[in-house]
Design an enzyme around this catalytic site. Structure first.
Site, PDB file in Angstrom:
ATOM      1  N   LYS A 283       1.020  -1.179  -0.052  1.00 13.84           N
ATOM      2  CA  LYS A 283       0.002  -0.109  -0.007  1.00 13.84           C
ATOM      3  C   LYS A 283       0.982   1.299  -0.014  1.00 13.84           C
ATOM      4  O   LYS A 283       1.859   1.488   0.844  1.00 13.84           O
ATOM      5  CB  LYS A 283      -1.044   0.077   1.245  1.00 13.84           C
ATOM      6  CG  LYS A 283      -1.912   0.989   1.205  1.00 13.84           C
ATOM      7  CD  LYS A 283      -2.450   1.519   2.368  1.00 13.84           C
ATOM      8  CE  LYS A 283      -1.605   2.355   3.340  1.00 13.84           C
ATOM      9  NZ  LYS A 283      -2.309   3.071   4.499  1.00 13.84           N
TER      10      LYS A 283
ATOM     11  N   ASP B   2      -3.356   4.227  -2.144  1.00 19.72           N
ATOM     12  CA  ASP B   2      -4.544   4.649  -1.256  1.00 19.72           C
ATOM     13  C   ASP B   2      -4.483   6.138  -1.078  1.00 19.72           C
ATOM     14  O   ASP B   2      -3.912   6.722   0.059  1.00 19.72           O
ATOM     15  CB  ASP B   2      -4.170   3.925   0.044  1.00 19.72           C
ATOM     16  CG  ASP B   2      -5.061   4.294   1.187  1.00 19.72           C
ATOM     17  OD1 ASP B   2      -6.209   4.621   0.942  1.00 19.72           O
ATOM     18  OD2 ASP B   2      -4.882   4.226   2.259  1.00 19.72           O
TER      19      ASP B   2
ATOM     20  N   LYS C 180      -7.561   8.254  -1.433  1.00 25.00           N
ATOM     21  CA  LYS C 180      -8.846   8.226  -1.098  1.00 25.00           C
ATOM     22  C   LYS C 180      -9.380   9.663  -1.631  1.00 25.00           C
ATOM     23  O   LYS C 180      -9.946  10.798  -1.224  1.00 25.00           O
ATOM     24  CB  LYS C 180      -8.735   8.564   0.463  1.00 25.00           C
ATOM     25  CG  LYS C 180      -8.403   7.412   1.227  1.00 25.00           C
ATOM     26  CD  LYS C 180      -8.540   7.681   2.807  1.00 25.00           C
ATOM     27  CE  LYS C 180      -7.898   6.489   3.577  1.00 25.00           C
ATOM     28  NZ  LYS C 180      -6.310   6.368   3.645  1.00 25.00           N
TER      29      LYS C 180
ATOM     30  N   ASP D 159     -14.183  14.494  -4.396  1.00 28.44           N
ATOM     31  CA  ASP D 159     -14.254  15.786  -5.014  1.00 28.44           C
ATOM     32  C   ASP D 159     -15.468  15.581  -5.553  1.00 28.44           C
ATOM     33  O   ASP D 159     -16.270  14.702  -5.925  1.00 28.44           O
ATOM     34  CB  ASP D 159     -12.988  16.081  -5.902  1.00 28.44           C
ATOM     35  CG  ASP D 159     -12.553  17.486  -5.858  1.00 28.44           C
ATOM     36  OD1 ASP D 159     -13.781  18.406  -6.035  1.00 28.44           O
ATOM     37  OD2 ASP D 159     -11.638  17.704  -5.586  1.00 28.44           O
TER      38      ASP D 159
ATOM     39  N   THR E 130     -11.261   3.630  10.044  1.00 32.60           N
ATOM     40  CA  THR E 130     -11.051   2.856  11.066  1.00 32.60           C
ATOM     41  C   THR E 130     -10.516   3.600  12.523  1.00 32.60           C
ATOM     42  O   THR E 130     -10.701   3.125  13.307  1.00 32.60           O
ATOM     43  CB  THR E 130     -10.257   1.779  10.877  1.00 32.60           C
ATOM     44  OG1 THR E 130      -8.870   1.962  10.343  1.00 32.60           O
ATOM     45  CG2 THR E 130     -10.933   1.040   9.968  1.00 32.60           C
TER      46      THR E 130
ATOM     47  N   ARG F 258       2.487  -0.867  10.847  1.00 34.14           N
ATOM     48  CA  ARG F 258       3.294  -0.871  11.922  1.00 34.14           C
ATOM     49  C   ARG F 258       3.666  -2.029  12.439  1.00 34.14           C
ATOM     50  O   ARG F 258       4.895  -2.511  12.543  1.00 34.14           O
ATOM     51  CB  ARG F 258       2.658  -0.205  13.300  1.00 34.14           C
ATOM     52  CG  ARG F 258       2.760   1.484  12.941  1.00 34.14           C
ATOM     53  CD  ARG F 258       2.042   2.053  14.151  1.00 34.14           C
ATOM     54  NE  ARG F 258       1.642   3.628  13.790  1.00 34.14           N
ATOM     55  CZ  ARG F 258       0.536   3.990  13.660  1.00 34.14           C
ATOM     56  NH1 ARG F 258      -0.361   3.180  13.366  1.00 34.14           N
ATOM     57  NH2 ARG F 258       0.523   5.108  13.742  1.00 34.14           N
TER      58      ARG F 258
END
Length: 238
Positions: free
Chosen positions: A33, A60, A62, A65, A124, A215
């Site tokens: 990603k 990614d 997002k 508009d 999330t 992470r």
């Protein structure tokens, strides 16, 4: 051996860090990603480099508009060769449909494989208190399912959602609908800035098709071992 359901997040801002981790992980991870931090720092070359290494890329960014602008942005990103792109479902049905229709038309015109287009439902990191602070009266899980059904109606391939809502989405949208789940934390990991988190096994059992893990892999003392342990946990759920 890589499991294509695992997407490792490259939450860096330099190519050096990207190249170091990808080299270290080797064949253990085949899907990465690229998010805002990395793309805004390095730009398109990171996608090109990952594709040259034979890796799949979830870009990614997002997009959110007006329909014409979002569609134009998606078509520009599509040309980079990413495997999967996304928009915000809260941009609405018309924005999503315009984006996916234009993307497919442009891919056909160029004679290239069209990437998957998915929609972000509810981040999330958002908990119920945050949600209510936005003036939302319905429960998060109800909103997530509503967004997922709207994305499917618009012709998108799937959504980004918490694995806590994956079972409801799977029931509402069918077996072929992609459900990409961030907020994945192996047992015993810190939740950091995520609120709605689950383990890899729980996510797949709930119906997730892809797991985004950041992470717990890149910040581990041994990223290869961390990735392989996650894959082992995933292999127990088919």
């Amino acid at each position: 051996m890589a499991d294509e359901r695992l997407i490792a997040a490259l939450d860096f801002h330099t190519m050096e860090d990207v190249q170091k981790l990808v080299a270290e992980l080797g064949d253990s991870v085949s899907y990465y990603k690229v998010g805002m931090e990395l793309f805004y720092s390095v730009g398109a070359p990171v996608v090109t480099w990952l594709r040259q290494q034979g890796k799949d890329v979830f870009l990614d960014l997002k997009l959110h508009d007006i329909p014409n602008t979002a569609a134009g942005g998606i078509c520009s990103l599509m040309r980079l060769g990413a495997t999967m792109l996304n928009v915000h479902a809260s941009g609405g049905y018309t924005m999503m449909k315009t984006a996916v229709d234009r993307m497919h038309a442009e891919a056909d015109k160029m004679g290239i494989k069209c990437p998957k287009l998915i929609a972000v439902t509810v981040l999330t990191s958002i908990n119920q208190e945050d949600w209510e602070g936005l003036g939302q009266a319905i429960q998060i899980k109800s909103a997530v399912v509503r967004y997922a059904k709207l994305a499917k109606k618009a012709g998108l391939d799937g959504v980004v959602a918490s694995a806590q809502e994956a079972a409801l989405i799977r029931e509402a949208c069918g077996d072929d609908f992609l459900i990409v789940t961030p907020g994945i934390r192996p047992a015993g990991s810190d939740t950091n800035d995520q609120s709605r988190v689950v383990t890899p096994a729980e996510a797949l059992s709930n119906g997730a098709s892809h797991l985004v893990v950041g992470r717990p892999i890149y910040a581990a003392d041994n990223p290869v071992l961390a990735a392989e342990n996650i894959i082992k946990e995933m292999e127990n759920v088919k």
